[in-house]
Design an enzyme around this catalytic site. Structure first.
Site, PDB file in Angstrom:
ATOM      1  N   ARG A 218       0.845  -1.204   0.000  1.00  0.00           N
ATOM      2  CA  ARG A 218       0.000   0.000   0.000  1.00  0.00           C
ATOM      3  C   ARG A 218       0.876   1.247   0.000  1.00  0.00           C
ATOM      4  O   ARG A 218       0.543   2.255  -0.611  1.00  0.00           O
ATOM      5  CB  ARG A 218      -0.895   0.013   1.237  1.00  0.00           C
ATOM      6  N   PHE A 234     -11.161  -5.929  -5.850  1.00  0.00           N
ATOM      7  CA  PHE A 234     -11.053  -6.825  -4.687  1.00  0.00           C
ATOM      8  C   PHE A 234     -10.570  -5.980  -3.496  1.00  0.00           C
ATOM      9  O   PHE A 234      -9.634  -6.325  -2.792  1.00  0.00           O
ATOM     10  CB  PHE A 234     -10.064  -7.973  -4.936  1.00  0.00           C
ATOM     11  N   ASP A 256     -15.714  -4.326  -5.085  1.00  0.00           N
ATOM     12  CA  ASP A 256     -15.715  -5.592  -4.358  1.00  0.00           C
ATOM     13  C   ASP A 256     -17.088  -6.224  -4.545  1.00  0.00           C
ATOM     14  O   ASP A 256     -18.090  -5.520  -4.662  1.00  0.00           O
ATOM     15  CB  ASP A 256     -15.426  -5.375  -2.857  1.00  0.00           C
ATOM     16  N   SER A 257     -17.129  -7.544  -4.569  1.00  0.00           N
ATOM     17  CA  SER A 257     -18.422  -8.210  -4.760  1.00  0.00           C
ATOM     18  C   SER A 257     -19.235  -8.243  -3.468  1.00  0.00           C
ATOM     19  O   SER A 257     -20.420  -8.553  -3.491  1.00  0.00           O
ATOM     20  CB  SER A 257     -18.217  -9.633  -5.286  1.00  0.00           C
ATOM     21  N   ASP A 301      -6.237  -7.668  -6.540  1.00  0.00           N
ATOM     22  CA  ASP A 301      -5.813  -8.422  -5.347  1.00  0.00           C
ATOM     23  C   ASP A 301      -6.888  -9.462  -4.983  1.00  0.00           C
ATOM     24  O   ASP A 301      -7.552  -9.351  -3.950  1.00  0.00           O
ATOM     25  CB  ASP A 301      -5.581  -7.443  -4.181  1.00  0.00           C
ATOM     26  N   CYS A 341      -2.436 -14.570  -3.613  1.00  0.00           N
ATOM     27  CA  CYS A 341      -2.160 -14.992  -2.241  1.00  0.00           C
ATOM     28  C   CYS A 341      -2.406 -16.496  -2.080  1.00  0.00           C
ATOM     29  O   CYS A 341      -2.574 -16.985  -0.974  1.00  0.00           O
ATOM     30  CB  CYS A 341      -2.979 -14.180  -1.241  1.00  0.00           C
TER      31      CYS A 341
HETATM   32  N1  SAH Z   1      -7.030  -5.764  -1.238  1.00  0.00           N
HETATM   33  C1  SAH Z   1      -7.709  -5.988   0.005  1.00  0.00           C
HETATM   34  C2  SAH Z   1      -7.809  -7.440   0.388  1.00  0.00           C
HETATM   35  C3  SAH Z   1      -8.504  -8.305  -0.628  1.00  0.00           C
HETATM   36  S1  SAH Z   1      -9.269  -9.729   0.024  1.00  0.00           S
HETATM   37  C4  SAH Z   1      -7.035  -5.173   1.107  1.00  0.00           C
HETATM   38  O1  SAH Z   1      -6.008  -4.527   0.838  1.00  0.00           O
HETATM   39  O2  SAH Z   1      -7.522  -5.176   2.227  1.00  0.00           O
HETATM   40  C5  SAH Z   1     -10.229 -10.231  -1.328  1.00  0.00           C
HETATM   41  C6  SAH Z   1     -11.541  -9.470  -1.530  1.00  0.00           C
HETATM   42  O3  SAH Z   1     -12.084  -9.892  -2.781  1.00  0.00           O
HETATM   43  C7  SAH Z   1     -12.628  -9.721  -0.502  1.00  0.00           C
HETATM   44  O4  SAH Z   1     -13.048  -8.500   0.027  1.00  0.00           O
HETATM   45  C8  SAH Z   1     -13.788 -10.367  -1.284  1.00  0.00           C
HETATM   46  O5  SAH Z   1     -15.066  -9.910  -0.872  1.00  0.00           O
HETATM   47  C9  SAH Z   1     -13.507  -9.900  -2.679  1.00  0.00           C
HETATM   48  N2  SAH Z   1     -13.985 -10.741  -3.797  1.00  0.00           N
HETATM   49  C10 SAH Z   1     -14.018 -12.088  -3.875  1.00  0.00           C
HETATM   50  N3  SAH Z   1     -14.415 -12.470  -5.099  1.00  0.00           N
HETATM   51  C11 SAH Z   1     -14.645 -11.350  -5.821  1.00  0.00           C
HETATM   52  C12 SAH Z   1     -15.034 -11.084  -7.167  1.00  0.00           C
HETATM   53  N4  SAH Z   1     -15.268 -12.075  -8.017  1.00  0.00           N
HETATM   54  N5  SAH Z   1     -15.135  -9.808  -7.573  1.00  0.00           N
HETATM   55  C13 SAH Z   1     -14.884  -8.782  -6.711  1.00  0.00           C
HETATM   56  N6  SAH Z   1     -14.497  -8.978  -5.433  1.00  0.00           N
HETATM   57  C14 SAH Z   1     -14.367 -10.229  -4.990  1.00  0.00           C
END
Ligand code: SAH
Length: 397
Positions: A218, A234, A256-257, A301, A341
């Site tokens: 970040r 994400f 985010d979904s 991510d 990850c």
């Molecule tokens: N980048 C974030 C952590 C990501 S965790 C940070 O810095 O805190 C992964 C995230 O992806 C979760 O919030 C989950 O709700 C979301 N997610 C999972 N599948 C998804 C999709 N198909 N499209 C969008 N978001 C998604």
């Protein structure tokens, strides 16, 4: 009480002699048990080689990973053992400048194998410790671990919350409930990371409530964001979005979904007094398909696509599809931050997958940075599988 003893097949002691923290069931010759009973899931057990030499002590489980090793020394696993392990983990965070830091008061205190205790994750959120047990053996020791935390932090510790229900769900039929196991005041519900404020919600949030492992990455997004239009997909609680806006991004969009995640982003944007932000509750692939993409910086991510080796092939297809879409659409001169990850997808495989996506996108691409997990998520050198977070920063012509 005498511990039950696992005797290894001759020649199968090598990986334990190299201090790998897992014993696979195929290495077991026999189990010696005075009572004649088989060890239960989570039971503390000793391992010896075929000549009866002591090798290690760990938590048994009737699975492919038969024992998770917690000590390679012949020692008592008592309160002093747990306090010492927590103290050692604390000392490492102290040497990283995380324990008394006016700018950052949230960090990972205990990172499972990386800190010599497979199955145990502890995150420290501005006075409150969240314990996440990933094995029954660790869960059974939660009272000692809780005492160890109180011994190490003393009066500074406000509360301890057990967040193991989700991580243990597949391992036991017994009910594991989340909840406070120690309280000495009201928890602080806002944490600081590099002077950015974040709402903390370990009760309703994903995992322990916040993704601490992206802290260093970040910081890097801030360097690339000034005057730029940024897309953070994400986004979860919007860590990257807050840093980008603070660094002077022209505009940031977060996707985010999960509606809950989007609510967290909106709160965190407000908490930091930031504007020029929009959030979208959407699947990332749909968002990329359906919108005109004119971003200078894109962050991908996703959650772990491969939770195990079997899921690896599909995961790679997933990473390729996602990255291809972003690489095709990003503005000329754009910057892509892309992560995986998944523990089952190693650094080389992730890199090769991105190369495959790049070839298909047909654009000139430079690799600017190789990213990883921060030092409070250490990798045990004898357990390379512990390096799970991989990322690349790409410049796309
Ligand atoms: N980048 C974030 C952590 C990501 S965790 C940070 O810095 O805190 C992964 C995230 O992806 C979760 O919030 C989950 O709700 C979301 N997610 C999972 N599948 C998804 C999709 N198909 N499209 C969008 N978001 C998604």
């Amino acid at each position: 009480m005498e511990l039950k003893t696992i005797v290894l097949t001759k020649g199968k002691e090598k990986s334990l002699e190299r201090k790998h923290p897992w014993l696979f069931s195929g290495a077991i010759n026999r189990i010696i048990s005075d009572s004649g009973e088989a060890p239960f899931n989570g039971e503390l057990i000793e391992i010896v080689d075929s000549k009866n030499n002591f090798l290690a002590t760990g938590h048994f489980s009737d699975a492919t990973i038969a024992v998770r090793i917690i000590s390679f020394k012949q020692e008592k696993i008592n309160q002093a053992f747990w306090t010492n392990k927590v103290q050692m983990a604390y000392n490492v965070r102290e040497s990283l400048g995380l324990t008394n830091n006016p700018s950052t008061n949230i960090y990972r205190l205990m990172h499972a194998e990386g800190d010599g205790l497979p199955g145990l994750v502890i995150d420290y959120y501005n006075g409150t410790a969240i314990i996440q047990a990933h094995s029954i053996g660790i869960y059974n020791a939660i009272d000692e671990i809780s005492k160890a935390l109180q011994n190490v932090y003393g009066e500074d510790l406000i509360a301890i919350y057990n967040k193991s229900a989700e991580s243990l769900a597949k391992q036991t039929s017994e009910e594991v409930e989340n909840g406070y196991i120690y309280q000495n005041g009201d928890s602080n519900l806002v944490g600081l990371e590099n002077d950015n404020q974040f709402n903390l919600d370990w009760i309703n949030g994903q995992k322990t409530g916040f993704f601490l492992d992206q802290r260093e990455n970040r910081k890097l997004i801030a360097e690339y964001s000034k005057g730029k239009k940024v897309l953070n997909t994400f986004c979860y609680s919007g860590g990257f979005s807050v840093y980008a806006l603070k660094a002077g991004a022209k505009e940031v969009h977060s996707v985010d979904s999960s509606q809950k995640a989007i609510d967290l982003v909106d709160e965190n944007i407000k908490l930091n007094g930031l504007k020029k932000h929009k959030s979208f509750t959407s699947d990332t692939l749909d968002y990329l398909k359906e919108n005109k993409i004119d971003y200078d910086v894109i962050i991908l991510d996703p959650p772990a696509y491969a939770k195990n080796q079997k899921a690896k092939h599909n995961a790679i297809q997933g990473y390729k599809r996602l990255n291809l879409m972003a690489l095709k659409q990003i503005k000329p001169g754009g910057i892509l931050f892309t992560f995986s990850c998944s523990q089952a997808v190693n650094r080389k495989l992730f890199y090769d997958t991105i190369v495959a996506a790049a070839i298909e996108a047909g654009r000139n691409i430079r690799v600017l940075n190789h990213l990883s997990q921060p030092a409070d998520h250490p990798v045990n050198i004898y357990h390379p599988e512990g390096e799970y977070l991989k990322g690349l920063v790409l410049h796309v012509e």
